[in-house]
Design an enzyme around this catalytic site. Sequence first.
Site, short mmCIF file in Angstrom:
data_model
loop_
_atom_site.label_atom_id
_atom_site.label_comp_id
_atom_site.label_asym_id
_atom_site.label_seq_id
_atom_site.Cartn_x
_atom_site.Cartn_y
_atom_site.Cartn_z
CE LYS A 1 -3.18 2.96 0.69
NZ LYS A 1 -3.92 3.30 -0.33
CE LYS B 1 -1.77 8.03 7.18
NZ LYS B 1 -2.25 7.06 6.47
P1 NAD Z 1 -11.73 9.71 7.98
O1 NAD Z 1 -10.16 10.98 9.39
O2 NAD Z 1 -12.18 10.13 7.01
O3 NAD Z 1 -11.50 8.46 8.88
C1 NAD Z 1 -11.10 8.11 10.09
C2 NAD Z 1 -12.36 8.14 11.65
O4 NAD Z 1 -11.62 7.30 12.38
C3 NAD Z 1 -13.11 9.21 11.57
O5 NAD Z 1 -14.50 8.94 11.67
C4 NAD Z 1 -12.79 9.44 13.04
O6 NAD Z 1 -13.31 9.90 14.02
C5 NAD Z 1 -12.08 8.38 13.88
N1 NAD Z 1 -10.91 7.80 14.22
C6 NAD Z 1 -9.76 8.38 14.50
N2 NAD Z 1 -9.48 8.00 16.14
C7 NAD Z 1 -10.26 7.01 16.34
C8 NAD Z 1 -10.27 6.74 17.82
N3 NAD Z 1 -9.08 6.74 18.83
N4 NAD Z 1 -10.82 5.53 18.49
C9 NAD Z 1 -12.55 5.69 17.03
N5 NAD Z 1 -12.23 5.77 16.35
C10 NAD Z 1 -11.15 7.36 15.95
O7 NAD Z 1 -10.06 8.99 7.51
P2 NAD Z 1 -10.22 8.34 5.90
O8 NAD Z 1 -10.42 8.91 4.89
O9 NAD Z 1 -11.30 7.32 5.98
O10 NAD Z 1 -8.77 7.23 5.77
C11 NAD Z 1 -8.41 5.96 6.58
C12 NAD Z 1 -8.02 4.99 6.36
O11 NAD Z 1 -8.11 4.67 5.14
C13 NAD Z 1 -6.07 6.10 6.44
O12 NAD Z 1 -5.41 4.99 6.86
C14 NAD Z 1 -5.88 6.34 5.37
O13 NAD Z 1 -5.04 6.53 4.88
C15 NAD Z 1 -6.77 5.44 4.72
N6 NAD Z 1 -6.96 5.43 3.00
C16 NAD Z 1 -7.89 6.50 3.00
C17 NAD Z 1 -8.23 6.69 1.72
C18 NAD Z 1 -9.51 7.53 0.63
O14 NAD Z 1 -9.64 8.35 0.19
N7 NAD Z 1 -9.71 8.54 1.88
C19 NAD Z 1 -8.05 5.49 0.65
C20 NAD Z 1 -6.95 4.71 0.91
C21 NAD Z 1 -6.86 4.06 2.03
#
Ligand code: NAD
Length: 297
Positions: A170, A239
Amino acid sequence: MKLGFIGTGNMGNPMAANLIKAGHQLTVHDLRREAATNLLEMGANWVDSPKEAVQGNEVVFTSLPVPRDVEAVVLGENGILEGASNGAVFFDLSTNSPTMIRRLHETCAAKGVTLLDSPVSGGTYGAAAGTLAVMVGGDKATFDRYKPILGAIGTHVVYCGDIGNGSVCKICNNLMSMGTGVLLAEALTLGVKAGVDLGILADVINNSTGGSKRLADKFPRFLFKGNFEPGFATALAAKDVRLATDLGREYGIPMELSNLVDQRHVEALFRGWGAEDSDAVAKIQEEKSGIQLRLHD
Ligand code: NAD
């Protein structure tokens, strides 16, 4: 099957929704209850801690922003390890550090919990469509057993080898995506400045050797529309690039260009664009060149 899901943000929410649509019974938790409103309407149960999200469920998923969030949710007070019973299975869908995930795997294994890293790719639109790529590292027999569940969130579910290997795949992928974004911004501002229409330029490159998903799928939804609502936040993209350059230092791999891409993302964060979609990084090149990369319908 009864599943726990922790982190129902931009990616976690549509993935959890697809698991519900596939017939699974979900228990969900997030720091923000409002992030799960639609899931509760679809029949999911809400709980107030990761510990409760694991209890009574065969499998738990996490989709959390950065490695320290995953570490806190697993090891912290009222965390996964406090609630997990012997034999529980845990898939981390976050983009995480391979070194961290390998360490967590050891700690989980000591308590009889099987952790597999299973980061995803394909954006929020791929998450909504259930067409993500899912890259899994960890115990092969556990992967084989639960692969059908992962099939509810992705169409390209790949076993990458031992624990941490999904995260390595990834991180290498995202380094390419973010690096391509920086180089594309240079190529496109050059082409437009030298007289070619942006739509023609993008079409030609997409159908030639310089084509990429970044140009074909991402830029048209975000940069070309001037839409910087994430999507995929610049803070998370920064990140991921840093996870790659850190891994390069850890393994002694020279990565000169990658570190330039890293610094471009640091600059975007310094401008205050961390919460904007990762296409915001291209605005730096737009400013420097005096060319805006926008397509109007
Ligand atoms: P986001 O910030 O939209 O969602 C993360 C969620 O986790 C939030 O709702 C937040 O409130 C929650 N959270 C944070 N800390 C927490 C805790 N201690 N306990 C419970 N909930 C908690 O982020 P995202 O875009 O959904 O990304 C999530 C992961 O997926 C990341 O690692 C990101 O790099 C990866 N990712 C994102 C994408 C994208 O297009 N957004 C694509 C592939 C991978």
